[in-house]
Design an enzyme around this catalytic site. Structure first.
Site, mmCIF file in Angstrom:
data_model
loop_
_atom_site.group_PDB
_atom_site.id
_atom_site.type_symbol
_atom_site.label_atom_id
_atom_site.label_comp_id
_atom_site.label_asym_id
_atom_site.label_seq_id
_atom_site.Cartn_x
_atom_site.Cartn_y
_atom_site.Cartn_z
ATOM 1 N N ARG A 1 0.818 -1.235 0.000
ATOM 2 C CA ARG A 1 0.000 0.000 0.000
ATOM 3 C C ARG A 1 0.843 1.273 0.000
ATOM 4 N NH1 ARG A 1 -3.380 -3.035 3.574
ATOM 5 N NH2 ARG A 1 -5.166 -3.809 2.407
ATOM 6 N N LYS B 1 2.978 11.926 -11.230
ATOM 7 C CA LYS B 1 2.208 10.953 -12.021
ATOM 8 C C LYS B 1 3.045 9.697 -12.194
ATOM 9 C CE LYS B 1 -0.443 13.742 -15.286
ATOM 10 N NZ LYS B 1 -0.578 13.883 -16.750
ATOM 11 N N GLU C 1 9.820 19.374 -24.842
ATOM 12 C CA GLU C 1 9.078 19.758 -23.628
ATOM 13 C C GLU C 1 9.645 21.066 -23.062
ATOM 14 O OE1 GLU C 1 6.458 18.054 -22.893
ATOM 15 O OE2 GLU C 1 6.797 16.047 -23.723
ATOM 16 N N LYS D 1 7.029 23.781 -14.659
ATOM 17 C CA LYS D 1 6.094 22.660 -14.509
ATOM 18 C C LYS D 1 5.584 22.566 -13.073
ATOM 19 C CE LYS D 1 4.932 17.907 -15.310
ATOM 20 N NZ LYS D 1 5.251 16.542 -15.739
ATOM 21 N N GLU E 1 -5.195 17.767 -12.341
ATOM 22 C CA GLU E 1 -5.449 18.046 -13.749
ATOM 23 C C GLU E 1 -6.872 18.507 -14.034
ATOM 24 O OE1 GLU E 1 -3.942 15.773 -17.704
ATOM 25 O OE2 GLU E 1 -2.993 15.393 -15.795
ATOM 26 N N ARG F 1 -3.336 22.608 -15.434
ATOM 27 C CA ARG F 1 -2.380 21.565 -15.841
ATOM 28 C C ARG F 1 -2.552 21.173 -17.314
ATOM 29 N NH1 ARG F 1 -0.298 16.836 -11.766
ATOM 30 N NH2 ARG F 1 1.130 15.852 -13.201
ATOM 31 N N ASN G 1 -0.341 20.128 -21.774
ATOM 32 C CA ASN G 1 -0.662 19.281 -22.923
ATOM 33 C C ASN G 1 -0.492 20.009 -24.252
ATOM 34 O OD1 ASN G 1 -2.837 17.801 -20.798
ATOM 35 N ND2 ASN G 1 -1.553 16.528 -22.088
ATOM 36 N N HIS H 1 0.387 18.350 -27.552
ATOM 37 C CA HIS H 1 0.240 16.912 -27.349
ATOM 38 C C HIS H 1 -0.971 16.299 -28.050
ATOM 39 C CE1 HIS H 1 3.507 17.423 -24.571
ATOM 40 N NE2 HIS H 1 3.497 16.147 -24.223
ATOM 41 N N HIS I 1 0.598 13.535 -30.075
ATOM 42 C CA HIS I 1 0.278 12.136 -29.769
ATOM 43 C C HIS I 1 -0.249 11.406 -30.998
ATOM 44 C CE1 HIS I 1 -0.092 12.455 -25.124
ATOM 45 N NE2 HIS I 1 1.066 11.941 -25.469
ATOM 46 N N HIS J 1 8.996 10.499 -28.440
ATOM 47 C CA HIS J 1 7.938 11.360 -27.921
ATOM 48 C C HIS J 1 8.204 12.840 -28.228
ATOM 49 C CE1 HIS J 1 4.713 12.771 -25.369
ATOM 50 N NE2 HIS J 1 5.571 13.533 -24.715
HETATM 51 N N1 LIG Z 1 4.968 10.759 -15.337
HETATM 52 C C1 LIG Z 1 4.957 11.768 -16.166
HETATM 53 O O1 LIG Z 1 4.518 12.869 -15.846
HETATM 54 C C2 LIG Z 1 5.519 11.581 -17.533
HETATM 55 C C3 LIG Z 1 5.726 12.688 -18.361
HETATM 56 C C4 LIG Z 1 6.302 12.485 -19.611
HETATM 57 C C5 LIG Z 1 6.642 11.208 -20.024
HETATM 58 N N2 LIG Z 1 6.411 10.152 -19.199
HETATM 59 C C6 LIG Z 1 6.775 8.780 -19.611
HETATM 60 O O2 LIG Z 1 8.179 8.697 -19.746
HETATM 61 C C7 LIG Z 1 8.497 7.685 -20.700
HETATM 62 C C8 LIG Z 1 9.503 8.245 -21.666
HETATM 63 O O3 LIG Z 1 10.631 8.663 -20.947
HETATM 64 P P1 LIG Z 1 12.049 8.848 -21.637
HETATM 65 O O4 LIG Z 1 11.908 9.705 -22.825
HETATM 66 O O5 LIG Z 1 12.966 9.226 -20.565
HETATM 67 O O6 LIG Z 1 12.327 7.412 -22.246
HETATM 68 P P2 LIG Z 1 12.915 6.070 -21.600
HETATM 69 O O7 LIG Z 1 12.742 6.020 -20.161
HETATM 70 O O8 LIG Z 1 12.337 4.966 -22.414
HETATM 71 O O9 LIG Z 1 14.474 6.215 -21.945
HETATM 72 C C9 LIG Z 1 14.903 6.323 -23.285
HETATM 73 C C10 LIG Z 1 16.133 5.452 -23.536
HETATM 74 O O10 LIG Z 1 17.273 6.063 -22.943
HETATM 75 C C11 LIG Z 1 17.964 5.118 -22.133
HETATM 76 N N3 LIG Z 1 18.641 5.900 -21.098
HETATM 77 C C12 LIG Z 1 18.072 6.535 -20.056
HETATM 78 N N4 LIG Z 1 18.975 7.289 -19.413
HETATM 79 C C13 LIG Z 1 20.155 7.108 -20.037
HETATM 80 C C14 LIG Z 1 21.459 7.630 -19.847
HETATM 81 N N5 LIG Z 1 21.726 8.534 -18.920
HETATM 82 N N6 LIG Z 1 22.439 7.192 -20.669
HETATM 83 C C15 LIG Z 1 22.166 6.306 -21.667
HETATM 84 N N7 LIG Z 1 20.949 5.814 -21.928
HETATM 85 C C16 LIG Z 1 19.950 6.211 -21.113
HETATM 86 C C17 LIG Z 1 16.917 4.153 -21.691
HETATM 87 O O11 LIG Z 1 17.453 2.907 -21.346
HETATM 88 C C18 LIG Z 1 16.044 4.062 -22.934
HETATM 89 O O12 LIG Z 1 16.592 3.149 -23.851
HETATM 90 C C19 LIG Z 1 7.198 7.281 -21.359
HETATM 91 O O13 LIG Z 1 6.796 6.051 -20.833
HETATM 92 C C20 LIG Z 1 6.237 8.390 -20.942
HETATM 93 O O14 LIG Z 1 4.901 7.936 -20.855
HETATM 94 C C21 LIG Z 1 5.868 10.316 -17.979
HETATM 95 ZN ZN LIG Z 2 5.098 15.064 -23.352
#
Ligand SMILES: NC(=O)c1ccc[n+]([C@@H]2O[C@H](COP(=O)([O-])OP(=O)(O)OC[C@H]3O[C@@H](n4cnc5c(N)ncnc54)[C@H](O)[C@@H]3O)[C@@H](O)[C@H]2O)c1
Ligand SMILES: [Zn+2]
Length: 369
Positions: free
Chosen positions: A128, A150, A192, A232, A242, A246, A250, A253, A257, A272
């Protein structure tokens, strides 16, 4: 904890104060070499056990030395969005259980947004809820995913369908981790960042572009991540669930998206941030055509992305009806009404705008060659 952070050189702290009283404050610390001093920033002795969640691309450079130093057990999951699913949450929880994690165990998520979302969600449901720390290592996760509380995973093809709002005890951003990040992933994070400038701060928008053009070697990552996190965090603090403001986040997006989802079905899926760059350009065009945005806004955004090395158009291989279907399924919509977050100029945006469908189709076309 706050005192220790205040003494830390070349770093900055932001306190995110959620409106809901039951959620504790979350500290964001940004600097160079933060990972080397993690134990001075997090009161590790308060916890019965420490675990680090990571993936194979981050482990060797950033996690192995840290885990050895602080005596943490490492949980590794494969990278890739297809692994952001419930079975991975179960895997993480099983590893925690095997490692005898109790309610006072700590999970440190070291990786990109995927690791943060997955680990944050696993931490929020294991027994939990246990404390967790986010250590984002991609530019995108440093300026976006790690702020706002999130967490979650995907269900079938729907992103973030299962999740929770849960604040980490701290977000520790070590900009040194960007050194090992592939260039394409790094540039993708700029989408972003520029979005933050477009929503809230024209001077920041201009500063990012001119500093990058002056030379990537001298670019001030700490200042950049700090400014974006501030923007942010201010928006999220005002509207944690949201309901209103907030939605500004978007921006870009709805259309972004659509291109992202459609590109997954091709041989060259967009990252992305690349999709959001296209979305920001297309939506700025839409905003101009409807008279919401000042003339020239779209052009400025497009030129900025070109200067940063992000795409502003894509080979036209998408079917408009398919893209429109994604636009219609956007989370911000209310019933049949498509509600847009759109810029009015660089530095200001509005939410809940409604526009004619023909103009949306036109906007989709201007970013396709
Ligand atoms: N929670 C939120 O508010 C929020 C906001 C935006 C995106 N997201 C989520 O985040 C994810 C995307 O995140 P991302 O763009 O960081 O992608 P990711 O986490 O998939 O990382 C991208 C790639 O970079 C590699 N990597 C990470 N750090 C590294 C480093 N320092 N050196 C070498 N390689 C490295 C990872 O292994 C991966 O292959 C999605 O799932 C998205 O939905 C969440
Ligand atoms: Zn985004």
């Amino acid at each position: 904890m706050t005192n220790t952070i205040a003494e830390h050189q070349a770093s900055s702290t932001i306190t995110l104060s959620p409106k809901q009283q039951e959620q504790p404050e979350s500290l964001i610390v940004i600097g160079q070499g933060i990972l080397d001093t993690l134990e001075s920033l997090v009161p590790l002795s308060d916890y019965t056990a420490r675990f680090i969640l990571t993936d194979q691309n981050v482990y060797a450079d950033w996690v192995k030395p840290l885990a050895e130093r602080i005596g943490a057990s490492v949980i590794q999951v494969p990278s890739g969005e297809q692994h952001k699913v419930l079975s991975s949450v179960e895997y993480v929880c099983r590893c925690l259980m095997k490692g005898r994690a109790d309610r006072k165990a700590l999970l440190i998520n070291v990786g990109g947004g995927l690791i943060g979302d997955l680990g944050g969600f696993a931490a929020s449901v294991y027994m939990r809820g246990i404390d967790f720390v986010q250590v984002p290592t991609t530019l995108l996760s440093q300026v976006d995913a790690s702020v706002g509380g999130k967490t979650g995973v995907n269900l079938e093809s729907v992103k973030n369908m299962i999740g929770a709002f849960q604040q980490p005890v701290a977000v520790l951003v070590d900009v040194n981790t960007l050194k090992t990040l592939p260039k394409r992933e790094l540039l993708s994070g700029f989408a972003e960042i520029l979005k933050h400038g477009i929503i809230a701060d024209e001077a920041y928008f201009e500063w990012v572009v001119s500093s990058w053009q002056a030379g990537s070697e001298t670019f001030d990552w700490v200042q950049c991540v700090e400014k974006s996190c501030h923007i942010k965090a201010a928006i999220v603090s005002a509207d944690e669930k949201e309901a209103g403001a907030r939605k500004l986040l978007n921006l870009g997006h709805t259309i972004g998206h659509a291109f992202e989802a459609a590109s997954y079905k091709t041989e060259s899926p967009l990252l992305h941030g690349e999709a959001i760059a296209l979305g920001l350009v297309a939506e700025a065009h839409l905003a101009e055509r409807t008279g919401i945005a000042a003339a020239g806004t779209c052009e400025r955004i497009s030129e900025a992305f070109k200067a940063l090395g992000l795409p502003t158009s894509i080979e036209a291989h998408f079917v408009t009806e398919e893209l429109m279907a994604y636009v219609h399924s956007d989370k911000k919509n209310l019933g049949d009404r498509i509600l847009w977050s759109l810029p009015t100029r660089i530095g200001q945006a509005v939410i809940d705008a409604e526009v004619e469908l023909e103009l949306v189709e036109e906007a989709l076309k201007i970013v396709q060659r």
